[in-house]
Structure formats: C-alpha cells, structure tokens
Enzyme design. Structure first.
Site, PDB file in Angstrom:
ATOM      1  N   HIS A  89     -15.039  -6.771   5.704  1.00 44.34           N
ATOM      2  CA  HIS A  89     -14.247  -6.028   4.717  1.00 44.34           C
ATOM      3  C   HIS A  89     -14.140  -6.756   3.378  1.00 44.34           C
ATOM      4  CE1 HIS A  89     -13.013  -3.084   7.735  1.00 44.34           C
ATOM      5  NE2 HIS A  89     -12.777  -4.094   8.551  1.00 44.34           N
ATOM      6  N   ARG A 128      -5.002  -8.021 -10.972  1.00 47.32           N
ATOM      7  CA  ARG A 128      -5.563  -9.298 -11.435  1.00 47.32           C
ATOM      8  C   ARG A 128      -6.987  -9.062 -11.889  1.00 47.32           C
ATOM      9  NH1 ARG A 128      -9.030  -9.933  -7.280  1.00 47.32           N
ATOM     10  NH2 ARG A 128      -8.328  -9.393  -5.189  1.00 47.32           N
ATOM     11  N   LYS A 153       0.811  -1.221   0.000  1.00 43.43           N
ATOM     12  CA  LYS A 153       0.000   0.000   0.000  1.00 43.43           C
ATOM     13  C   LYS A 153       0.843   1.269   0.000  1.00 43.43           C
ATOM     14  CE  LYS A 153      -4.341  -1.737   1.951  1.00 43.43           C
ATOM     15  NZ  LYS A 153      -4.105  -3.171   1.712  1.00 43.43           N
ATOM     16  N   GLU A 186      -4.072   6.916   8.414  1.00 38.97           N
ATOM     17  CA  GLU A 186      -4.902   7.758   7.559  1.00 38.97           C
ATOM     18  C   GLU A 186      -6.069   8.303   8.373  1.00 38.97           C
ATOM     19  OE1 GLU A 186      -4.592   5.563   3.168  1.00 38.97           O
ATOM     20  OE2 GLU A 186      -6.365   5.277   4.422  1.00 38.97           O
TER      21      GLU A 186
END
Length: 494
Positions: free
Chosen positions: A234, A291, A115, A199
């Site tokens: 999630h 992908r 990330k 964040e």
C-alpha cells in the site's frame, strides 16, 4: 523570513535547503547521532544535534526542534514529509513559540488527519464518495447489516489509518466479524484509535492524487494529477504525471473537487487530495495529505513550479502569483523511488554500506538523494536512498529516459528497487497504461528479476561471442599489417 530550520533528514532536507538557498534564506539542519556525517548536515549553514539515533528520541521530539530554533535564531520550520509534518500538536507548539510553520494550520491537519472527519468535510462540498458508512461503527451486528446493504466485497478501514494498517478486505458475510475484530485490534496497536468504518471494495482501483496550493488570501489552485498506482504494501514505488487514462473533462472535474476539499478546511500551503478511480473512470475521495508529498518532483517537472519555494512564499504571507487558467501541463514525468530493499524478498529492507554509488546524468534526468559512496543506510529510518525522476516531451520519452537512467545508476553493497523499476517500465501493462494498484500482486513474482537478468545475461553473452568472433576475423585479416592505423592507435593509447 531569514532562517529556516528543516525538521527532517536525507534527501528531502537537502531538497528544501537548496530552494531556500536560491531564495537567499539561511538554513539550519537538525540531526540525530546516526546522521552526524549526513549530507544535509554538511550542506546547511548551521547544524545542531537533537538526540540519539531512534526517531522517537530525536526527529519526533517537537520540543527539541523548538529549542534548536531558539538556539540558532531560526524564525521558521519546514517539516518536510514524515516525522512531524502532519502533527497538529507540533503545529500548535510552533505557533505558540512565535515561529512560522511552513505548512497548513493545526486545524486543517486535525480534520484531514482522520478519515471520517475528512470525509465529513469533503461531503459538505458534495465530493463523490465510495458507498459505505460516514461514521465510526463498533456494533458488529449493525456493521454486518450495513455491509450487506452496500454489497460485498467490503473494505474495513481504520479512521486514523495509513499505509494499509487497520485495513481488511471482506469477501463474504461469514468472514465479516473476524475481520472487523482484526481491523480494530490493528488500528488500536498502530494508531491508538480503534475507530473503523466500512466502504464498498473497489476491486481494480487506480490511485490518482491532485496537488493543490492555497494561500492566506483565499486563493486555491490545483496543479493537475499524479498517477500513483504502482505500489507495494500500500505504499508507492513509481509515480507519474500526468495520468495516462484521464480525459481532459475528468481531469478538470477531479481538480475542481480537490480545490473544494482544500477549501473545506481553509487550506494553506501545499497539500495533496487523493482519489481512487474505478474501471469505469468514476472517481471517489480517499483522503488528503497535509504536507509535501514524496512524489512532488513529477508535478514540478510538468508545471515548471518549485513547490518548496511556493510553500515558503505562502508561509511568508504572499499571494499565489497565478490563476488556475494560467496553469498547464507540459510534457511527462516519471519518478522511481530507489529504496534499499530486496524486491525478490517481499521488498524487505536491505541495510548496508553503499560500496559503489554513481548517479545517472544527462538531459531530462533528476536525482534527489541524500547519500554518497561509502555511506551506510541507517537501520533507524525509511530505507529510501533517492528519488530518480525523468522528464520527456511525452510519456514514451520519459519512460525511455528512465530506462536509460536505471541502466546508468550504479549502486553496489545493497539490494535496491532499480531492477524492479526496469521490470515495471518494460511490462506491457505499464507501457499500455492498463494497470491498477494490484500491479505487483498480478505481475511480480519471486524470480521475476532473476528471469530478466538471465535474459539480459544471455543477450550479453551472444553479443560478446559475436564481438570475439569479429575481432578474430579482423586480427586474421590484418596479420600482415602490423603497422595499420588500428595497431598504431592501440599502441599509442596503451
């Protein structure tokens, strides 16, 4: 490209093989001992066993897959999704073996697989980011100070994370140190990498992703968005295309940003750039999946493109056959992931035998699956049975068809997410388009499906009573007419 080995199983393996067959390309299935009788094994031109049931002894062993290619003479590998599909080391092994990987470069996988490096690549094109840190942070005091500057609530995220692992929401400064330690510990145990960053926490986010395609000639396009906000743990359960909240201007800007993210790593093949959208419809880069996505069928339905065929053509070195301005959205599509899970028991897997398995049919209905009646759902792999997709001229028609298809889908022997899908589609928040990634937490509680079933049972009981009453009235009226048409027909067809 004459023969493709599909390094996967189940519905995605079948889905890839069908497109390859239409292109005149032979296919090879690989299978574990648990999948010896699987549909993808029977469908392929050739099949080869690559190990015992556990995936770390079969589908995750890259060298076994390379050997299978050499044995069968396959010259290309399609990894599907999951397993080795985003494994940069495997991509290098394929290249070193002189084989073609139907996917992006190892370098693109590597950058976008972390990330922090993904954020750095995206920042080079000024892609909007959620306020936070751009680097891994390990010093708790420094992290606390940065968190205070950004403002609470804060989200601590694992750099190598996925599926919600290594992620913690922190609402106040006094909670920060403990939650940071927990996030680092989970990141190490899940990914072998304890790097975390912080964040600002977007409290009511929508999850919007953009499908991109890039060829080896520098051409990159986007195929519009998918709304993926209905999730549990999630992970997505229902997706649709297009989103019901994006304006044409926001859609165009998100598409441009997605293409730039792909361009930052010279991306080739099919990929997905994911964003979060806040309450004011501001969007921020989240990550890129290198992908084919599980939910790719909804994009195929609204664009008329076969994404697997596009992947194969790109891997063969062909240029994209269209420009961005030639692409357009037509209609609306919804996908429900049919999992062998019990929604009433926190969506826990419910493994067993498919005693009954009959799929819905009819106009605008597509089922991508890898099972048939009598088969067992293996305990070793993801519990998804099928993907149920419906298409309509607009969102309402797609929803109506999905509800009809759910009613026609007949599965017994295990619990599934079919009833949960009906609950979502009939909920006012979904129907109005006013929902976010907290849909399940806000609206779905234990007993929700039971209450729905009780309502349906009551309606059915009333209908049955009315039918019985009417039937008795008809019988009384015709008691002297034993040779009526109704009676004659009934005798004829008994």
């Amino acid at each position: 490209m004459n023969k493709i080995l599909v390094a996967n199983r189940g519905e995605i393996a079948l889905r890839i093989m069908r497109s390859a067959k239409e292109m005149g390309i032979k296919t090879v299935a690989v299978f574990s001992e648990a999948d010896r009788s699987a549909l993808h094994v029977r469908y392929a031109d050739e099949a080869i066993c690559i190990g015992p049931a556990p995936s770390n002894q079969s589908y995750l062993l890259g060298h076994n897959i390379i050997t299978a290619c050499k044995t069968t003479g396959a010259d290309a590998i399609h990894p599907g999704y999951g397993f080795l599909s985003e494994n940069a080391e495997f991509a290098r092994m394929v290249k070193a073996a002189g084989l073609i990987l139907i996917g992006p470069s190892a370098e693109a996988m590597e950058v976008m697989g972390n990330k922090l490096s993904a954020k750095a690549a995206a920042l080079s094109y000024q892609i909007p980011m959620v306020p936070g840190t751009d680097q891994a942070i390990t010093d708790v005091a420094e992290a606390k100070q940065r968190a205070a500057e950004v403002g609470f609530p804060i989200l601590i995220k694992a750099a190598a994370g996925g599926g919600g692992k290594g992620m913690r929401v922190v609402n106040a400064l006094e909670e920060f140190e403990e939650q940071m330690k927990l996030a680092i510990s989970e990141a190490i145990s899940s990914f072998g990498d304890g790097a975390v960053f912080i964040e600002r926490y977007v409290s009511s986010p929508r999850h919007i992703e953009i499908q991109v395609l890039g060829d080896h000639h520098g051409n990159i396009v986007h195929l519009f968005e998918r709304e993926c906000s209905v999730q549990r743990r999630h992970q997505k359960v229902i997706e649709e295309a297009p989103s019901s909240v994006l304006t044409p201007e926001i859609r165009a800007e998100m598409g441009r940003c997605a293409v730039d993210v792909a361009r930052s790593v010279k991306y080739t093949g099919a990929g997905t750039v994911e964003f979060i959208l806040d309450e004011q419809l501001n969007f921020f880069f989240l990550e890129m999946n290198t992908r084919l996505q599980v939910e790719h069928p909804v994009t195929e339905m609204i664009t008329g493109l076969d994404l697997v065929k596009e992947q194969i053509r790109i891997a063969k070195g062909e240029a994209l056959g269209y420009r961005q301005e030639e692409l357009a959205i037509k209609g609306h599509a919804i996908e429900l992931r049919v999992y062998a899970e019990d929604p009433e028991n926190n969506f826990l897997p419910d493994i067993g035998t498919l005693k009954t398995y009959k799929t819905p049919k009819g106009n605008g209905v597509r089922v991508d699956d890898g099972f048939e009646q009598g088969m067992e759902i293996p305990i070793y792999y993801d519990p998804m049975i099928a993907k149920l997709i419906t298409y309509g001229k607009d969102r309402q028609e797609a929803i109506s068809r999905m509800l009809r298809a759910i009613d026609e889908y007949d599965i017994s022997g295990i619990q599934t997410t079919l009833n949960f899908g009906r609950f979502v589609l009939q909920h006012e928040a979904f129907a109005s388009g006013n929902f976010d990634t907290h849909f399940v937490g806000k609206y779905f509680k234990p007993g929700s499906l039971l209450n729905n079933n009780e309502d349906e049972a009551f309606i059915a009981a009333v209908a049955a009573a009315m039918f019985t009453k009417n039937k008795k009235a008809v019988a009384s009226a015709n008691v002297a007419a034993a040779t009526s048409n109704w009676t004659r027909n009934r005798k004829t067809f008994n």
